[in-house]
Design a protein around this motif. Structure first.
Motif, short mmCIF file in Angstrom:
data_model
loop_
_atom_site.label_atom_id
_atom_site.label_comp_id
_atom_site.label_asym_id
_atom_site.label_seq_id
_atom_site.Cartn_x
_atom_site.Cartn_y
_atom_site.Cartn_z
N ARG A 1 -27.02 -17.68 -34.90
CA ARG A 1 -26.58 -17.42 -36.27
C ARG A 1 -27.56 -18.07 -37.25
O ARG A 1 -27.82 -19.26 -37.17
CB ARG A 1 -25.18 -17.98 -36.50
CG ARG A 1 -24.71 -17.87 -37.95
CD ARG A 1 -23.30 -18.42 -38.12
NE ARG A 1 -22.31 -17.51 -37.52
CZ ARG A 1 -21.11 -17.91 -37.10
NH1 ARG A 1 -20.75 -19.18 -37.18
NH2 ARG A 1 -20.26 -17.04 -36.59
N ASP B 1 -23.53 -11.40 -36.01
CA ASP B 1 -23.42 -12.44 -34.99
C ASP B 1 -22.06 -12.41 -34.29
O ASP B 1 -21.97 -12.62 -33.08
CB ASP B 1 -23.70 -13.83 -35.59
CG ASP B 1 -23.04 -14.03 -36.93
OD1 ASP B 1 -22.68 -13.03 -37.58
OD2 ASP B 1 -22.88 -15.19 -37.35
N VAL B 2 -21.01 -12.13 -35.05
CA VAL B 2 -19.67 -12.15 -34.44
C VAL B 2 -19.49 -10.94 -33.51
O VAL B 2 -18.96 -11.07 -32.41
CB VAL B 2 -18.58 -12.19 -35.53
CG1 VAL B 2 -17.20 -12.05 -34.89
CG2 VAL B 2 -18.66 -13.50 -36.30
N ILE C 1 -21.81 -19.32 -30.24
CA ILE C 1 -22.79 -19.17 -31.33
C ILE C 1 -23.73 -20.37 -31.34
O ILE C 1 -23.29 -21.53 -31.27
CB ILE C 1 -22.06 -19.08 -32.69
CG1 ILE C 1 -21.18 -17.82 -32.77
CG2 ILE C 1 -23.05 -19.15 -33.84
CD1 ILE C 1 -21.88 -16.58 -33.23
#
Lengths: 220, 72
Positions: A2, A9-10, A24
């Motif tokens: 991230r 990213d999620v 992450i």
């Protein structure tokens, strides 16, 4: 991974969690926490200032990612992640503004070339995947001699199907890998094509291939 | 020292931004305009101008797709 400005990213995390454990990694840290593979996600890292990926490539975590890749660790760059890996010199070529000058957001069909990589192992030549693109700076470019070399070396792993090229990429190139097939970048978003709800689960195949690759590394 | 770095798309690489500007000018009555290319101007104060080429190679320009010119 991230960065400030990452936005996929999620989804990348959720896609990775469908094939294994995932977490992450923050751009400001050097510690990769012992992961077996890394996804550099899409978005607008550092605001895409100067050129997409140009500033993110100098973030602390990228030093560790480059060392990880040099050791053969698999690294997948998606969209902005692809741009970052090109800027970092981890992948050949560069991404330029779409020929249309417009943001494109639509489902595209890509074809595997048959070249092997940690992310497309088991994809037969001509195998088709339906995956969305969403970008303004996705026109793959490399000088003609370099394109010839990449094709001969099996580093072109995905092409847009005939008539599907959304950005003017030379030779319809949608995804390339490094010389060892362990670092790959692509403009389409496999992490957005992992659930029947969004129309296609073809993107999951890249994550499954990655899991199989990591599994074979761990078994070795 | 104040320096300027001009960054241009490399010759031969399709420059749709330049083409769009080139098409727009005749619409405003400016005829006879050709070979329009759009680049970037970076202005900076530097203590050691000898570092400018390296700055350009590493960050300010992407040498694969852009040419740069340092103006002091």
């Amino acid at each position: 991974m991230r960065f400030p400005g990452s936005c996929d990213d999620v989804d990348a995390l959720l896609a990775a969690e469908m094939v294994g454990e995932a977490e992450i990694l923050w751009h400001g840290e050097h510690n990769l926490r012992g992961v077996d593979a890394i996804v550099v996600p899409g978005g607008f890292s550092y605001g895409d200032y100067l050129r997409p990926g140009a500033i993110a490539r100098f973030s602390p975590v990228m030093e560790s990612v480059m060392a990880f890749a040099r050791e053969g660790g698999p690294v997948l760059g998606i969209c902005n992640g692809f741009q970052i890996l090109c800027e970092a010199g981890m992948l050949p070529g560069a991404l330029l503004t779409n020929v249309s000058l417009q943001f494109v957001c639509r489902q595209v069909t890509v074809e595997a070339t048959g070249a092997s990589s940690a992310f497309t192992g088991g994809f037969a030549a001509g195998a088709r995947l339906s995956i969305p693109v969403k970008h303004t700076t996705g026109r793959f470019y490399a000088p003609a001699a370099e394109l010839d070399r990449l094709e001969q070396a099996g580093q072109v792993v995905l092409r847009y199907a005939p008539g599907e090229n959304p950005n003017g990429s030379l030779r319809d190139i949608a995804g390339v890998c490094n010389e060892t097939g362990t670092v790959m970048g692509l403009m389409p978003h496999p992490e957005h094509a992992v659930d029947p709800l969004t129309g296609s689960t073809d993107g999951l195949k890249l994550f499954q291939a990655l899991r199989d690759h990591v599994g074979s590394l761990l078994a070795a | 020292m104040r320096a300027r770095v001009l960054v241009r798309p490399k010759a031969g690489i399709l420059d749709p931004q330049g083409q769009a500007v080139e098409r727009a000018l005749p619409a405003l009555g400016f005829d006879g305009v050709r070979n329009v290319h759009v680049g970037r101007l970076i202005e900076l104060d530097v203590e050691d101008a000898s570092q400018l080429p390296e700055m350009c190679e590493k960050l300010l320009a992407n040498p694969l797709i852009e040419d740069y010119e340092i103006v002091q």
